[in-house]
Design a protein around this motif. Structure first.
Motif, PDB file in Angstrom:
ATOM      1  N   MET A  56      73.945  46.459  18.643  1.00 57.94           N
ATOM      2  CA  MET A  56      73.255  47.595  19.259  1.00 57.94           C
ATOM      3  C   MET A  56      72.148  47.108  20.205  1.00 57.94           C
ATOM      4  O   MET A  56      71.724  45.939  20.142  1.00 57.94           O
ATOM      5  CB  MET A  56      72.671  48.507  18.171  1.00 57.94           C
ATOM      6  N   PRO A  57      71.664  47.991  21.099  1.00 57.18           N
ATOM      7  CA  PRO A  57      70.596  47.612  22.031  1.00 57.18           C
ATOM      8  C   PRO A  57      69.360  47.054  21.328  1.00 57.18           C
ATOM      9  O   PRO A  57      68.925  47.588  20.308  1.00 57.18           O
ATOM     10  CB  PRO A  57      70.264  48.941  22.725  1.00 57.18           C
ATOM     11  N   GLY A  58      68.847  45.950  21.866  1.00 61.73           N
ATOM     12  CA  GLY A  58      67.628  45.352  21.339  1.00 61.73           C
ATOM     13  C   GLY A  58      67.834  44.219  20.362  1.00 61.73           C
ATOM     14  O   GLY A  58      66.916  43.464  20.068  1.00 61.73           O
ATOM     15  N   MET A  59      69.073  44.074  19.858  1.00 56.95           N
ATOM     16  CA  MET A  59      69.293  43.072  18.811  1.00 56.95           C
ATOM     17  C   MET A  59      69.205  41.630  19.317  1.00 56.95           C
ATOM     18  O   MET A  59      68.664  40.762  18.647  1.00 56.95           O
ATOM     19  CB  MET A  59      70.645  43.301  18.136  1.00 56.95           C
ATOM     20  N   ASN A  60      69.804  41.369  20.481  1.00 57.94           N
ATOM     21  CA  ASN A  60      69.812  40.007  21.015  1.00 57.94           C
ATOM     22  C   ASN A  60      70.328  39.017  19.964  1.00 57.94           C
ATOM     23  O   ASN A  60      69.676  38.024  19.634  1.00 57.94           O
ATOM     24  CB  ASN A  60      68.405  39.615  21.486  1.00 57.94           C
ATOM     25  N   GLY A  61      71.505  39.335  19.432  1.00 59.54           N
ATOM     26  CA  GLY A  61      72.094  38.473  18.400  1.00 59.54           C
ATOM     27  C   GLY A  61      71.287  38.497  17.113  1.00 59.54           C
ATOM     28  O   GLY A  61      70.774  39.537  16.703  1.00 59.54           O
ATOM     29  N   LEU A  62      71.140  37.342  16.506  1.00 66.42           N
ATOM     30  CA  LEU A  62      70.431  37.256  15.228  1.00 66.42           C
ATOM     31  C   LEU A  62      68.914  37.317  15.386  1.00 66.42           C
ATOM     32  O   LEU A  62      68.191  37.431  14.399  1.00 66.42           O
ATOM     33  CB  LEU A  62      70.824  35.959  14.502  1.00 66.42           C
ATOM     34  N   ASP A  63      68.434  37.264  16.636  1.00 60.92           N
ATOM     35  CA  ASP A  63      66.990  37.342  16.873  1.00 60.92           C
ATOM     36  C   ASP A  63      66.428  38.660  16.343  1.00 60.92           C
ATOM     37  O   ASP A  63      65.365  38.707  15.720  1.00 60.92           O
ATOM     38  CB  ASP A  63      66.702  37.203  18.372  1.00 60.92           C
ATOM     39  N   GLY A  64      67.171  39.758  16.568  1.00 61.57           N
ATOM     40  CA  GLY A  64      66.735  41.074  16.091  1.00 61.57           C
ATOM     41  C   GLY A  64      66.671  41.131  14.580  1.00 61.57           C
ATOM     42  O   GLY A  64      65.757  41.744  14.007  1.00 61.57           O
ATOM     43  N   LEU A  65      67.624  40.494  13.932  1.00 63.73           N
ATOM     44  CA  LEU A  65      67.638  40.436  12.467  1.00 63.73           C
ATOM     45  C   LEU A  65      66.393  39.715  11.951  1.00 63.73           C
ATOM     46  O   LEU A  65      65.687  40.206  11.061  1.00 63.73           O
ATOM     47  CB  LEU A  65      68.893  39.709  11.983  1.00 63.73           C
ATOM     48  N   LYS A  66      66.105  38.559  12.546  1.00 66.60           N
ATOM     49  CA  LYS A  66      64.948  37.755  12.098  1.00 66.60           C
ATOM     50  C   LYS A  66      63.629  38.493  12.313  1.00 66.60           C
ATOM     51  O   LYS A  66      62.739  38.458  11.463  1.00 66.60           O
ATOM     52  CB  LYS A  66      64.939  36.413  12.836  1.00 66.60           C
ATOM     53  N   ARG A  67      63.519  39.186  13.459  1.00 67.02           N
ATOM     54  CA  ARG A  67      62.282  39.927  13.740  1.00 67.02           C
ATOM     55  C   ARG A  67      62.115  41.087  12.765  1.00 67.02           C
ATOM     56  O   ARG A  67      61.004  41.415  12.367  1.00 67.02           O
ATOM     57  CB  ARG A  67      62.296  40.443  15.182  1.00 67.02           C
ATOM     58  N   GLU A  83      82.612  43.051  14.352  1.00 74.38           N
ATOM     59  CA  GLU A  83      83.083  41.921  15.142  1.00 74.38           C
ATOM     60  C   GLU A  83      82.432  40.582  14.810  1.00 74.38           C
ATOM     61  O   GLU A  83      82.720  39.585  15.457  1.00 74.38           O
ATOM     62  CB  GLU A  83      82.850  42.225  16.637  1.00 74.38           C
ATOM     63  N   ALA A  84      81.554  40.551  13.829  1.00 72.62           N
ATOM     64  CA  ALA A  84      80.853  39.299  13.518  1.00 72.62           C
ATOM     65  C   ALA A  84      81.830  38.235  13.023  1.00 72.62           C
ATOM     66  O   ALA A  84      82.789  38.522  12.305  1.00 72.62           O
ATOM     67  CB  ALA A  84      79.785  39.543  12.458  1.00 72.62           C
ATOM     68  N   THR A  85      81.586  36.996  13.420  1.00 71.83           N
ATOM     69  CA  THR A  85      82.395  35.875  12.931  1.00 71.83           C
ATOM     70  C   THR A  85      81.779  35.353  11.633  1.00 71.83           C
ATOM     71  O   THR A  85      80.625  35.663  11.311  1.00 71.83           O
ATOM     72  CB  THR A  85      82.409  34.731  13.957  1.00 71.83           C
ATOM     73  N   ARG A  86      82.540  34.553  10.923  1.00 76.63           N
ATOM     74  CA  ARG A  86      82.019  33.982   9.676  1.00 76.63           C
ATOM     75  C   ARG A  86      80.805  33.099   9.952  1.00 76.63           C
ATOM     76  O   ARG A  86      79.851  33.066   9.166  1.00 76.63           O
ATOM     77  CB  ARG A  86      83.112  33.184   8.961  1.00 76.63           C
ATOM     78  N   ASP A  87      80.820  32.405  11.083  1.00 80.31           N
ATOM     79  CA  ASP A  87      79.697  31.545  11.458  1.00 80.31           C
ATOM     80  C   ASP A  87      78.418  32.355  11.622  1.00 80.31           C
ATOM     81  O   ASP A  87      77.356  31.970  11.131  1.00 80.31           O
ATOM     82  CB  ASP A  87      80.027  30.807  12.764  1.00 80.31           C
ATOM     83  N   ILE A  88      78.522  33.499  12.300  1.00 83.42           N
ATOM     84  CA  ILE A  88      77.346  34.369  12.497  1.00 83.42           C
ATOM     85  C   ILE A  88      76.849  34.888  11.157  1.00 83.42           C
ATOM     86  O   ILE A  88      75.648  34.915  10.889  1.00 83.42           O
ATOM     87  CB  ILE A  88      77.693  35.546  13.437  1.00 83.42           C
ATOM     88  N   VAL A  89      77.783  35.299  10.303  1.00 85.18           N
ATOM     89  CA  VAL A  89      77.399  35.831   8.985  1.00 85.18           C
ATOM     90  C   VAL A  89      76.690  34.760   8.161  1.00 85.18           C
ATOM     91  O   VAL A  89      75.659  35.026   7.523  1.00 85.18           O
ATOM     92  CB  VAL A  89      78.638  36.369   8.229  1.00 85.18           C
ATOM     93  N   GLU A  90      77.217  33.538   8.183  1.00 86.52           N
ATOM     94  CA  GLU A  90      76.584  32.452   7.424  1.00 86.52           C
ATOM     95  C   GLU A  90      75.165  32.176   7.941  1.00 86.52           C
ATOM     96  O   GLU A  90      74.241  31.953   7.158  1.00 86.52           O
ATOM     97  CB  GLU A  90      77.445  31.188   7.511  1.00 86.52           C
ATOM     98  N   LYS A  91      74.997  32.213   9.264  1.00 83.79           N
ATOM     99  CA  LYS A  91      73.667  32.006   9.850  1.00 83.79           C
ATOM    100  C   LYS A  91      72.716  33.143   9.470  1.00 83.79           C
ATOM    101  O   LYS A  91      71.532  32.921   9.215  1.00 83.79           O
ATOM    102  CB  LYS A  91      73.771  31.887  11.377  1.00 83.79           C
ATOM    103  N   ALA A  92      73.251  34.362   9.433  1.00 86.14           N
ATOM    104  CA  ALA A  92      72.442  35.521   9.049  1.00 86.14           C
ATOM    105  C   ALA A  92      71.971  35.398   7.602  1.00 86.14           C
ATOM    106  O   ALA A  92      70.799  35.647   7.281  1.00 86.14           O
ATOM    107  CB  ALA A  92      73.245  36.808   9.237  1.00 86.14           C
ATOM    108  N   LEU A  93      72.879  34.999   6.720  1.00 87.63           N
ATOM    109  CA  LEU A  93      72.524  34.837   5.306  1.00 87.63           C
ATOM    110  C   LEU A  93      71.495  33.719   5.140  1.00 87.63           C
ATOM    111  O   LEU A  93      70.551  33.842   4.354  1.00 87.63           O
ATOM    112  CB  LEU A  93      73.779  34.544   4.471  1.00 87.63           C
ATOM    113  N   ASP A  94      71.675  32.630   5.898  1.00 84.41           N
ATOM    114  CA  ASP A  94      70.722  31.514   5.847  1.00 84.41           C
ATOM    115  C   ASP A  94      69.339  31.945   6.350  1.00 84.41           C
ATOM    116  O   ASP A  94      68.321  31.415   5.919  1.00 84.41           O
ATOM    117  CB  ASP A  94      71.216  30.331   6.701  1.00 84.41           C
ATOM    118  N   ALA A  95      69.332  32.913   7.281  1.00 85.50           N
ATOM    119  CA  ALA A  95      68.063  33.389   7.859  1.00 85.50           C
ATOM    120  C   ALA A  95      67.356  34.372   6.939  1.00 85.50           C
ATOM    121  O   ALA A  95      66.245  34.827   7.234  1.00 85.50           O
ATOM    122  CB  ALA A  95      68.319  34.042   9.214  1.00 85.50           C
ATOM    123  N   GLY A  96      68.012  34.719   5.834  1.00 86.30           N
ATOM    124  CA  GLY A  96      67.360  35.604   4.863  1.00 86.30           C
ATOM    125  C   GLY A  96      67.914  37.013   4.800  1.00 86.30           C
ATOM    126  O   GLY A  96      67.322  37.891   4.173  1.00 86.30           O
TER     127      GLY A  96
END
Length: 204
Positions: A56-67, A83-96
């Protein structure tokens, strides 16, 4: 339980709200972009879970999640995506992140996932995380680069250049460039023809 759902697709957002509120005891708030979600997080009582659409608008990938995780004493935040890949999901989980919820998840499973994450657990579908990444072996797919395949998939879903550009985090001129090359490779003269060729080949 208080849940914030942030997604720019009205239908999906409204459907999720309906699913969750039908359970009873779940209060929902919604936002159509990251800015709106942050405004609610800062203005209201803490949420038990915040669901963020990855594209969605404003997310800028995982940056929005971290913020979002960093806001208001670190409330629980999970990714929502089709549409998330497993790599993105793993990075998201690692980011908290509290977890990952595919938009394709059945209603009952989605409700259970939300409750699970709100209770403090981390969630990601086992079948998604253990699936073997496969690259299409269709002769048509072999002609295209990974990015061209992604653009073609967007065409088959009826998305505009602007939507495809946003989903892939690239510019519209880049999308047009990919379209030009994939048209040539699949033997299409326009987006409709390309989408039809992909559908007839059961590429997606």
């Amino acid at each position: 339980m208080r849940v914030l759902i942030a997604d720019d697709h009205d239908l999906l957002r409204d459907t999720l709200v309906m699913f969750l509120q039908a359970q009873g005891g779940i209060e929902t708030r919604t936002a159509a972009d990251l800015f709106g979600a942050h405004r609610l997080i800062e203005a209201e009582a803490p949420f038990d879970l915040i669901l963020l659409d990855l594209n969605m608008p404003g997310m800028n990938g995982l940056d929005g999640l971290k913020r979002t995780i960093a806001l208001q004493d670190g409330q629980r935040v999970a990714l929502l995506s089709g549409e998330a890949t497993r790599d993105i999901v793993e990075k998201a989980l690692d980011a908290g992140a509290a977890g990952f919820v595919p938009k394709t998840l059945p209603a009952k499973s989605m409700i259970n996932a939300v409750k699970f994450m709100a209770m403090g657990e981390q969630y990601a579908p086992i079948d998604f995380m253990t699936a073997v990444d496969t690259t299409p072996t269709h002769p048509l797919a072999e002609k295209l680069t990974q990015r061209e395949l992604q653009v073609l998939k967007g065409l088959t879903e009826g998305k505009s250049n602007k939507e495809i550009a946003r989903d892939l985090d690239i510019t519209e001129p880049t999308v047009k460039l990919h379209m030009k090359t994939l048209y040539r490779k699949v033997g299409a003269s326009n987006r409709t023809q390309a989408a039809l060729i992909a559908r007839e080949a059961a590429l997606f």
